[in-house]
Design a protein around this motif. Sequence first.
Motif, PDB file in Angstrom:
ATOM      1  N   ILE A 123       0.835  -1.205   0.000  1.00 20.62           N
ATOM      2  CA  ILE A 123       0.000   0.000   0.000  1.00 20.62           C
ATOM      3  C   ILE A 123       0.871   1.257   0.000  1.00 20.62           C
ATOM      4  CG2 ILE A 123      -1.641   1.341   1.381  1.00 20.62           C
ATOM      5  CD1 ILE A 123      -2.894  -1.288   2.241  1.00 20.62           C
ATOM      6  N   LEU A 124       1.947   1.229   0.767  1.00 19.71           N
ATOM      7  CA  LEU A 124       2.867   2.376   0.791  1.00 19.71           C
ATOM      8  C   LEU A 124       3.470   2.604  -0.586  1.00 19.71           C
ATOM      9  CD1 LEU A 124       4.438   4.569   2.275  1.00 19.71           C
ATOM     10  CD2 LEU A 124       6.092   2.811   2.968  1.00 19.71           C
ATOM     11  N   LEU A 125       3.898   1.532  -1.256  1.00 13.28           N
ATOM     12  CA  LEU A 125       4.453   1.670  -2.603  1.00 13.28           C
ATOM     13  C   LEU A 125       3.407   2.219  -3.561  1.00 13.28           C
ATOM     14  CD1 LEU A 125       6.721   1.197  -4.666  1.00 13.28           C
ATOM     15  CD2 LEU A 125       5.877  -1.151  -4.932  1.00 13.28           C
ATOM     16  N   PHE A 167      -1.670  11.270   0.345  1.00 11.07           N
ATOM     17  CA  PHE A 167      -1.087  11.253   1.686  1.00 11.07           C
ATOM     18  C   PHE A 167      -1.783  10.288   2.649  1.00 11.07           C
ATOM     19  CE2 PHE A 167      -0.436  12.869   5.992  1.00 11.07           C
ATOM     20  CZ  PHE A 167       0.946  12.944   6.032  1.00 11.07           C
ATOM     21  N   PRO A 168      -3.125  10.230   2.692  1.00 11.84           N
ATOM     22  CA  PRO A 168      -3.750   9.259   3.605  1.00 11.84           C
ATOM     23  C   PRO A 168      -3.333   7.820   3.328  1.00 11.84           C
ATOM     24  CG  PRO A 168      -5.358  10.878   2.878  1.00 11.84           C
ATOM     25  CD  PRO A 168      -4.132  11.109   2.059  1.00 11.84           C
ATOM     26  N   PHE A 169      -3.092   7.475   2.068  1.00  8.94           N
ATOM     27  CA  PHE A 169      -2.668   6.113   1.746  1.00  8.94           C
ATOM     28  C   PHE A 169      -1.226   5.868   2.193  1.00  8.94           C
ATOM     29  CE2 PHE A 169      -6.097   6.970  -1.289  1.00  8.94           C
ATOM     30  CZ  PHE A 169      -6.921   5.885  -1.039  1.00  8.94           C
ATOM     31  N   VAL A 170      -0.407   6.911   2.137  1.00  6.63           N
ATOM     32  CA  VAL A 170       0.949   6.796   2.690  1.00  6.63           C
ATOM     33  C   VAL A 170       0.868   6.483   4.178  1.00  6.63           C
ATOM     34  CG1 VAL A 170       3.076   8.053   3.205  1.00  6.63           C
ATOM     35  CG2 VAL A 170       1.990   8.311   0.969  1.00  6.63           C
ATOM     36  N   MET A 171       0.002   7.193   4.892  1.00  7.82           N
ATOM     37  CA  MET A 171      -0.136   6.959   6.327  1.00  7.82           C
ATOM     38  C   MET A 171      -0.742   5.586   6.618  1.00  7.82           C
ATOM     39  SD  MET A 171       1.307   9.663   6.995  1.00  7.82           S
ATOM     40  CE  MET A 171       1.408   9.375   8.763  1.00  7.82           C
ATOM     41  N   LEU A 172      -1.644   5.124   5.746  1.00  2.00           N
ATOM     42  CA  LEU A 172      -2.214   3.790   5.925  1.00  2.00           C
ATOM     43  C   LEU A 172      -1.126   2.726   5.785  1.00  2.00           C
ATOM     44  CD1 LEU A 172      -4.613   1.862   6.260  1.00  2.00           C
ATOM     45  CD2 LEU A 172      -4.994   2.044   3.773  1.00  2.00           C
ATOM     46  N   THR A 362      -5.728  10.811 -21.241  1.00  5.67           N
ATOM     47  CA  THR A 362      -5.627  10.942 -19.782  1.00  5.67           C
ATOM     48  C   THR A 362      -5.053   9.682 -19.165  1.00  5.67           C
ATOM     49  OG1 THR A 362      -7.570  12.390 -19.813  1.00  5.67           O
ATOM     50  CG2 THR A 362      -6.910  11.497 -17.685  1.00  5.67           C
ATOM     51  N   GLY A 363      -5.471   8.523 -19.688  1.00  4.34           N
ATOM     52  CA  GLY A 363      -4.961   7.268 -19.154  1.00  4.34           C
ATOM     53  C   GLY A 363      -3.479   7.073 -19.397  1.00  4.34           C
ATOM     54  N   TRP A 364      -2.964   7.636 -20.472  1.00  2.00           N
ATOM     55  CA  TRP A 364      -1.542   7.462 -20.758  1.00  2.00           C
ATOM     56  C   TRP A 364      -0.679   8.479 -20.021  1.00  2.00           C
ATOM     57  CZ3 TRP A 364       2.127   4.412 -21.685  1.00  2.00           C
ATOM     58  CH2 TRP A 364       3.369   4.858 -22.152  1.00  2.00           C
ATOM     59  N   PHE A 365      -1.104   9.741 -19.985  1.00  2.00           N
ATOM     60  CA  PHE A 365      -0.256  10.785 -19.428  1.00  2.00           C
ATOM     61  C   PHE A 365      -0.419  10.891 -17.915  1.00  2.00           C
ATOM     62  CE2 PHE A 365      -0.209  12.515 -23.840  1.00  2.00           C
ATOM     63  CZ  PHE A 365       1.150  12.335 -24.029  1.00  2.00           C
ATOM     64  N   GLY A 366      -0.019   9.835 -17.218  1.00  5.09           N
ATOM     65  CA  GLY A 366       0.069   9.877 -15.771  1.00  5.09           C
ATOM     66  C   GLY A 366       1.529   9.963 -15.372  1.00  5.09           C
ATOM     67  N   VAL A 367       2.133  11.122 -15.591  1.00  3.43           N
ATOM     68  CA  VAL A 367       3.569  11.284 -15.367  1.00  3.43           C
ATOM     69  C   VAL A 367       3.885  11.189 -13.876  1.00  3.43           C
ATOM     70  CG1 VAL A 367       5.553  12.792 -15.744  1.00  3.43           C
ATOM     71  CG2 VAL A 367       3.657  12.769 -17.390  1.00  3.43           C
ATOM     72  N   ARG A 368       4.873  10.364 -13.547  1.00  3.91           N
ATOM     73  CA  ARG A 368       5.330  10.240 -12.160  1.00  3.91           C
ATOM     74  C   ARG A 368       6.649  10.977 -12.005  1.00  3.91           C
ATOM     75  NH1 ARG A 368       0.593   7.780 -13.290  1.00  3.91           N
ATOM     76  NH2 ARG A 368      -0.287   6.895 -11.394  1.00  3.91           N
ATOM     77  N   GLY A 369       6.883  11.540 -10.794  1.00  5.40           N
ATOM     78  CA  GLY A 369       8.114  12.296 -10.650  1.00  5.40           C
ATOM     79  C   GLY A 369       8.425  12.717  -9.238  1.00  5.40           C
ATOM     80  N   ILE A 370       8.543  14.018  -9.027  1.00  9.41           N
ATOM     81  CA  ILE A 370       9.076  14.568  -7.784  1.00  9.41           C
ATOM     82  C   ILE A 370       8.162  14.258  -6.604  1.00  9.41           C
ATOM     83  CG2 ILE A 370       9.975  16.634  -6.681  1.00  9.41           C
ATOM     84  CD1 ILE A 370      11.453  15.642  -9.230  1.00  9.41           C
ATOM     85  N   GLY A 371       6.846  14.239  -6.818  1.00  6.17           N
ATOM     86  CA  GLY A 371       5.939  13.900  -5.733  1.00  6.17           C
ATOM     87  C   GLY A 371       6.186  12.508  -5.193  1.00  6.17           C
ATOM     88  N   SER A 372       6.475  11.560  -6.090  1.00  6.22           N
ATOM     89  CA  SER A 372       6.788  10.192  -5.658  1.00  6.22           C
ATOM     90  C   SER A 372       8.077  10.158  -4.840  1.00  6.22           C
ATOM     91  CB  SER A 372       6.909   9.272  -6.879  1.00  6.22           C
ATOM     92  OG  SER A 372       5.670   9.159  -7.558  1.00  6.22           O
ATOM     93  N   TYR A 378       9.725  10.836   2.694  1.00  2.61           N
ATOM     94  CA  TYR A 378       8.892  11.005   3.889  1.00  2.61           C
ATOM     95  C   TYR A 378       8.779   9.685   4.641  1.00  2.61           C
ATOM     96  CZ  TYR A 378       4.760  12.088   6.743  1.00  2.61           C
ATOM     97  OH  TYR A 378       3.892  12.270   7.797  1.00  2.61           O
ATOM     98  N   ALA A 379       8.543   8.601   3.924  1.00  3.89           N
ATOM     99  CA  ALA A 379       8.430   7.288   4.565  1.00  3.89           C
ATOM    100  C   ALA A 379       9.746   6.872   5.208  1.00  3.89           C
ATOM    101  CB  ALA A 379       7.975   6.249   3.535  1.00  3.89           C
TER     102      ALA A 379
END
Length: 424
Positions: A123-125, A167-172, A362-372, A378-379
């Motif tokens: 879940i954290l990942l 964030f709530p899922f990170v805490m979960l 929209t389904g393709w352009f889910g760019v991941r980056g600095i937030g991840s 944080y973890a």
Amino acid sequence: MNNAQWFALVGALLLVMGVTSTLLKRVPVTSAMLYLGVGLLLGPTGVDAFRFNPLRESPLLEVLTEVAVLISLFSAGVKMPVPFALASWRAPLLLATVSMALTVGMVAAFAVFVLGLPLGAGILLGAIVAPTDPVLATDVQSRHPGDRDRLRFTLTSEAGMNDGTAFPFVMLGLGLLGLHDLGEGGVRWVLVDVLWGTLGGIGIGVAAGVALARLGWWLRGAPQKHHLLDDFLGLGLIALVYGVSLQLHALGFLAVFFAAVALRQTEMKLAERAAQQVVAVPAALPPESPPTVSGGSLVFKEHLERLSELMLVLLLGGSLYLDSWSWSAVGLALFLFCVARPLSVIVGLLGTRTPRRMLGMTGWFGVRGIGSLYYLMYAIQHGLPEPLALQLMQLTLIVVAVSILVHGLSVKPLMNMVWRRGQV
């Protein structure tokens, strides 16, 4: 690399980007791809001129990524051209909530059943890699406050919100690993981390944004005629809203984004009201449109955003080794981009009558980056065991690197195709 070499490298990259900006617009290469390529070439993957250890430098990297995300969230918020109404904001709200939760769930299932991670770590990942990025996704986001392209608006507003809703899922995940108090039966998590965190963050942000917009408008108007430092006001709003939100256990990322949205929307309403008053008095001379805090601070924030992108992507390249590109990490990235993201978008937008072409884009352009990267740091800073931290770090870094490459290569051809065929 010593300090002098670092300064020379960064200076050379800035000069190259400054003189080749027009050329980069014509080729299917993004600035993030260029920075990553330089980082890989000079890092352990290439000539090994420098190395960066995210685990050892996690306190520094947490702060750097946190600041970068906050600046980008503010920039995204003040570009919102559409007043906040359920009809126009329904799609991004569903993407930031329903699609976010579905992505976390699918990644968690992949992590547990394919990668062999415990449920809490899965879940954290999922929470780490699920949010789309407001920093690296500038090529698919709103370009300016008047940009009314529907696809850009949806992707920008989604990225502005889902960095907070993750964030709530990170805490979960941390709670299931014994690193956060979820309360009896998860009651504390639901009431504090989810409900209060979300509602409190939005409320704090909206209140602060509206208050600053009205104050700035009043101070600039007659008879005060004050000159305001918009850059300072923008930075002050970010810091104040974020700090108050953290103190009150609300979602700070959501607060900053909605503060920027409220600031921009309130200033637009005040300007429209002033224009209507002028029309009502035909003899009156039309006054010049006064400057706004949102408009005046945007350019400065975009410059900071570019510098943070340069620095953090270079460090990402210096963090990767040849053996970092494991089948499990690359497989996770492909599953996320080709299965989890498209499915979560389709399910999340069911019943919204979204055109198929927009669903696909929209389904393709889910760019991941600095937030991840921020949520990973944080973890780690909240006590993640080192063996698990190393495993999640390898997976996350590769997901971000693959996203920079595959989304960077496809963004310009696909967006050009959309423009040729008309807006989605």
